[in-house]
Design an enzyme around this catalytic site. Structure first.
Site, PDB file in Angstrom:
ATOM      1  N   ASP B 134     -29.007  63.254  -3.420  1.00  0.00           N
ATOM      2  CA  ASP B 134     -28.956  62.113  -2.515  1.00  0.00           C
ATOM      3  C   ASP B 134     -27.788  62.308  -1.558  1.00  0.00           C
ATOM      4  OD1 ASP B 134     -29.792  59.701  -1.489  1.00  0.00           O
ATOM      5  OD2 ASP B 134     -28.661  58.497  -2.915  1.00  0.00           O
ATOM      6  N   HIS B 141     -23.921  53.304   7.774  1.00  0.00           N
ATOM      7  CA  HIS B 141     -23.866  52.934   6.363  1.00  0.00           C
ATOM      8  C   HIS B 141     -22.511  53.311   5.757  1.00  0.00           C
ATOM      9  CE1 HIS B 141     -24.939  52.329   2.177  1.00  0.00           C
ATOM     10  NE2 HIS B 141     -24.643  53.588   1.913  1.00  0.00           N
ATOM     11  N   ARG B 150     -13.013  49.336   1.123  1.00  0.00           N
ATOM     12  CA  ARG B 150     -11.630  49.744   1.398  1.00  0.00           C
ATOM     13  C   ARG B 150     -11.146  49.064   2.671  1.00  0.00           C
ATOM     14  NH1 ARG B 150     -14.427  54.542   0.727  1.00  0.00           N
ATOM     15  NH2 ARG B 150     -14.274  54.899   2.966  1.00  0.00           N
ATOM     16  N   GLU B 205     -31.453  50.835  -1.783  1.00  0.00           N
ATOM     17  CA  GLU B 205     -31.052  51.736  -0.698  1.00  0.00           C
ATOM     18  C   GLU B 205     -32.336  52.286  -0.090  1.00  0.00           C
ATOM     19  OE1 GLU B 205     -28.137  54.605  -2.138  1.00  0.00           O
ATOM     20  OE2 GLU B 205     -26.555  53.105  -1.824  1.00  0.00           O
ATOM     21  N   GLU B 207     -34.273  54.731   2.006  1.00  0.00           N
ATOM     22  CA  GLU B 207     -33.973  56.108   2.391  1.00  0.00           C
ATOM     23  C   GLU B 207     -35.263  56.868   2.706  1.00  0.00           C
ATOM     24  OE1 GLU B 207     -31.332  58.195  -0.193  1.00  0.00           O
ATOM     25  OE2 GLU B 207     -30.346  56.359  -0.920  1.00  0.00           O
ATOM     26  N   ASP B 239     -33.532  53.967  -3.545  1.00  0.00           N
ATOM     27  CA  ASP B 239     -32.588  54.395  -4.577  1.00  0.00           C
ATOM     28  C   ASP B 239     -31.852  53.158  -5.098  1.00  0.00           C
ATOM     29  OD1 ASP B 239     -31.397  56.404  -6.131  1.00  0.00           O
ATOM     30  OD2 ASP B 239     -29.646  56.468  -4.829  1.00  0.00           O
ATOM     31  N   ARG B 243     -24.430  47.859  -8.030  1.00  0.00           N
ATOM     32  CA  ARG B 243     -23.148  48.031  -7.335  1.00  0.00           C
ATOM     33  C   ARG B 243     -21.945  47.762  -8.240  1.00  0.00           C
ATOM     34  NH1 ARG B 243     -24.735  51.192  -3.326  1.00  0.00           N
ATOM     35  NH2 ARG B 243     -26.313  50.205  -2.015  1.00  0.00           N
ATOM     36  N   GLN B 246     -21.609  50.810 -10.506  1.00  0.00           N
ATOM     37  CA  GLN B 246     -21.157  51.925  -9.660  1.00  0.00           C
ATOM     38  C   GLN B 246     -19.672  51.801  -9.314  1.00  0.00           C
ATOM     39  OE1 GLN B 246     -23.483  52.140  -6.044  1.00  0.00           O
ATOM     40  NE2 GLN B 246     -22.187  53.703  -5.114  1.00  0.00           N
ATOM     41  N   LYS B 259     -26.904  54.359 -10.652  1.00  0.00           N
ATOM     42  CA  LYS B 259     -28.062  54.850  -9.890  1.00  0.00           C
ATOM     43  C   LYS B 259     -29.161  55.417 -10.783  1.00  0.00           C
ATOM     44  CE  LYS B 259     -25.895  55.007  -5.722  1.00  0.00           C
ATOM     45  NZ  LYS B 259     -26.454  54.602  -4.438  1.00  0.00           N
ATOM     46  N   THR B 263     -35.183  55.539  -9.414  1.00  0.00           N
ATOM     47  CA  THR B 263     -35.283  55.838  -7.987  1.00  0.00           C
ATOM     48  C   THR B 263     -36.775  55.865  -7.669  1.00  0.00           C
ATOM     49  OG1 THR B 263     -33.294  57.226  -8.086  1.00  0.00           O
ATOM     50  CG2 THR B 263     -34.750  57.519  -6.184  1.00  0.00           C
ATOM     51  N   THR B 350     -28.763  56.037   2.379  1.00  0.00           N
ATOM     52  CA  THR B 350     -29.179  54.764   2.958  1.00  0.00           C
ATOM     53  C   THR B 350     -29.266  54.865   4.476  1.00  0.00           C
ATOM     54  OG1 THR B 350     -28.012  53.698   1.159  1.00  0.00           O
ATOM     55  CG2 THR B 350     -28.629  52.312   3.042  1.00  0.00           C
ATOM     56  N   GLU B 364     -24.837  45.707   2.495  1.00  0.00           N
ATOM     57  CA  GLU B 364     -24.465  45.561   3.901  1.00  0.00           C
ATOM     58  C   GLU B 364     -25.046  44.290   4.506  1.00  0.00           C
ATOM     59  OE1 GLU B 364     -24.827  49.740   5.916  1.00  0.00           O
ATOM     60  OE2 GLU B 364     -25.946  49.756   4.029  1.00  0.00           O
TER      61      GLU B 364
END
Lengths: 418, 418
Positions: B134, B141, B150, B205, B207, B239, B243, B246, B259, B263, B350, B364
């Protein structure tokens, strides 16, 4: 009886070792208490399944055809996957039958013609790897790496003692012991920006791998107590690592090309039953782990690894000191509902003990390259082209015997010219 | 002719769409310019390979047996792997033959009995997944995630514009569209320490995945220019991501259990040849990439994704804006000598565009859960049990036609009671 039942999660009985009629078996670390499985190819023939005894391989495809062993036809294959899928009762009954064949003199006439000297065969990848997971379960290794890469900060990250950290590797580049390893090219960071070229910090990771036989369905976690129902056996692993590539690429999604060029595994899969006497209490865990990780008894394996660099013994990593146990790793791996497939391989992560002579990587042995080691043919920090690294291991067997794991070896070839 | 040769790396000719005798094909986004492959099961029968046209599936196993198409026997299988391994000349010749069969009236009598309504079949995983990688190739993204996780720091890490960041996922838990997704349990961090339980931040996600047909040997990188020799086709991917799990586990080795529980991929693999008119110049890359990543022409794919949450269209991620192209991803993935296997799947990461209505994750869309969205049945931040997410996509086909990718859909089931 060398250990108590509290430290034997397998069905294999402890006890005295029976004598074998097979030449060289008694006293060999590949005697009748070991019996690892592999896949071999004799000159001009297709690969087939065998079991090792002494310096011979017993042709299990031929043995099953001749009715000497019964394994539901699983030995008529070029991989162990079919046999590994059968489950522990079948693994144990086949093992008991093999011990009988190799010890009872009346079987010698039928068995001996099916024993092939190892010198006459090539060993191939013993099983088809489904998914490959690599853990990071040595506290000493994780601390050493933390000190080398993040000096002045706490050596362990906050999550480390709460869960066995792990990630997925590339199953398609798992290769059998003896396969040459081409030095990988990749990006590395320099003060002038990233550059591309052959890795200049090529390293090893001496590890122990666990091979899943019995699958589990999606959505159904495997409990710590069910470890021996699913795991068939053990391989030695060298997870070759390009430290310069890894350092530049790994944030935020983890190692990728720094690892995916090759992971070597031993040609022999040692069944868990052969390690019945090697289970020992694992290090106490503090803080206490969450319920799903609580294994009682909390057992590791007393496997004593040896790393040879161009024939010189440079370190002796002790597997018994690993913080997270194989049963905890399996429970963690599946607790989110992830399914297991036959052929799944999960490795322990680099095995490092507390002493410099017990580390499982050259990153640690040379402390990030700052403290070179002297070999007979010169000074080293990381691997040079032409270098050979061999990892071996032994475990205590019944009645004072020794059980050897199959070695994992590889030689570095120069990077391709571009 | 909608595009020039400079933007068509496949062998497929651009041009006017031929008319089909197949009921419903003309005007369908699954017309004769599309023809995706899949594996289907009719009631009481074994899975077999088929190709979709309109709302029908053409039984390729039967067609090959009848001599209507020639594919070296590859259609007599329950996966596409054998066919995908044949290579581009065979992929193209089979495709040309299928167009002939579906357009020339003289074939109708032979072909029509082998067309099965989609309503009468179940679609299964179309190929056996070898390794699953992946990537993380949308700048929008990566920037959004950086800002959310962050805040106050540069949104992109220093390596991001120098290489396509990626990692290996769990191939064994890739499931076909429609498979229910059980909410995973796992550890998450709280101010009082880690706790265990069902994920409370379950996300998607959206993709695009690329499926490798032709393998490559260990030690031999695949150049950007060889992308179309190896990649057979495209799937849509969801996917699913926990969160909270993760966030707690991912340092330092990347995402793992957050994850690996599931998938989802579309049941239809759209051949690259069907997307000949969808190749478009990709965003300019600054700083310049290293030589091995330089693709000229530098092409992305104009795939327009749509994400529906319980039937409501919530975002429309544009794939054309992805920073790293599929050819660059493949070259990067193999530059260290990693081999490719038939069935390798690599996903884009993503897909997010610059606008809030173009993001490919709910992380997001709701800005880390801080800005809930209103659906017809209530307010959401992350996924609730019973929620269904469906990702669809279309691409420009020849002569103003539209090519649809197979949808990928899944419904969340509650976590198991423990």
């Amino acid at each position: 009886m060398s250990t108590t039942n509290e430290t034997n999660p397998t069905d294999a009985p402890h006890g005295a070792r029976p004598a074998s009629w097979v030449p060289g078996a008694d006293g060999s670390p590949y005697g009748v208490t070991n019996l690892p499985y592999g896949v071999f190819r004799a000159a001009g023939r297709e690969p087939r399944i065998g079991v090792r005894i002494a310096d011979l391989v017993f042709d299990l495809a031929a043995a099953e055809s001749a009715g000497l062993v019964l394994a539901a036809g699983a030995f008529g294959s070029a991989t162990l996957n079919g046999f590994m899928a059968l489950g522990r009762p079948q693994w144990t009954s086949v093992r008991q039958r093999l011990v009988e064949l190799f010890t009872a003199p009346e079987h010698r006439e039928a068995v001996e013609p099916l024993l092939v000297p190892l010198t006459e065969v090539e060993l191939t990848l013993p099983f088809e790897v489904a998914d490959y997971v690599d853990f990071y379960s040595s506290e000493h290794h994780a601390s050493n790496v933390g000190q080398i890469f993040r000096p002045g900060q706490p050596p362990l990250l906050p999550n480390w003692k709460h869960l066995p950290i792990g990630y997925h590797g590339r199953a398609g580049t798992v290769v059998v012991s003896g396969t040459p390893v081409v030095r990988p090219c990749g990006q590395r960071s320099t003060p002038d920006g990233p550059v591309f070229g052959p890795s200049v910090r090529l390293d090893i990771e001496a590890e122990v791998g666990f091979v899943v036989g019995v699958p589990s369905p999606l959505g159904q976690p495997v409990a710590v107590a069910d470890f021996t129902d699913h795991v068939f056996g053990v391989v030695l692993v060298n997870d070759w690592s390009a430290r310069d590539v890894q350092a530049w690429e790994y944030q935020p999604l983890g190692p990728f090309l720094g690892k995916s060029f090759a992971t070597s595994v031993s040609a022999w899969v040692t069944p868990l039953d052969a390690l019945a006497d090697a289970f020992v209490p694992a290090p106490e865990q503090d803080p206490a782990v969450l319920d799903y990780l609580r294994d009682d008894p909390h057992l590791g394996l007393d496997l004593r690894l040896v790393v040879e660099w161009n024939g010189e013994r440079v370190t002796e990593p002790p597997f018994a000191g690993m913080y997270w146990t194989p049963a905890q790793q399996l429970a963690h791996l599946t607790v989110n509902g992830a399914s297991l497939r036959t052929g799944d391989l999960y490795a322990s992560g680099t095995v490092s003990g507390p002493e410099r002579g017990q580390v499982g990587s050259f990153l640690e042995l040379t402390w990030g390259g700052a403290e070179p080691v002297e070999l007979g043919d010169g000074t080293r920090t990381f691997l040079a082209d032409g270098d050979t690294v061999t990892v071996t291991a032994t475990a205590p067997g019944p009645a004072g015997t020794v059980v050897a794991l199959g070695e994992v070896t590889g030689t570095i070839l120069p990077a391709p010219r571009r």
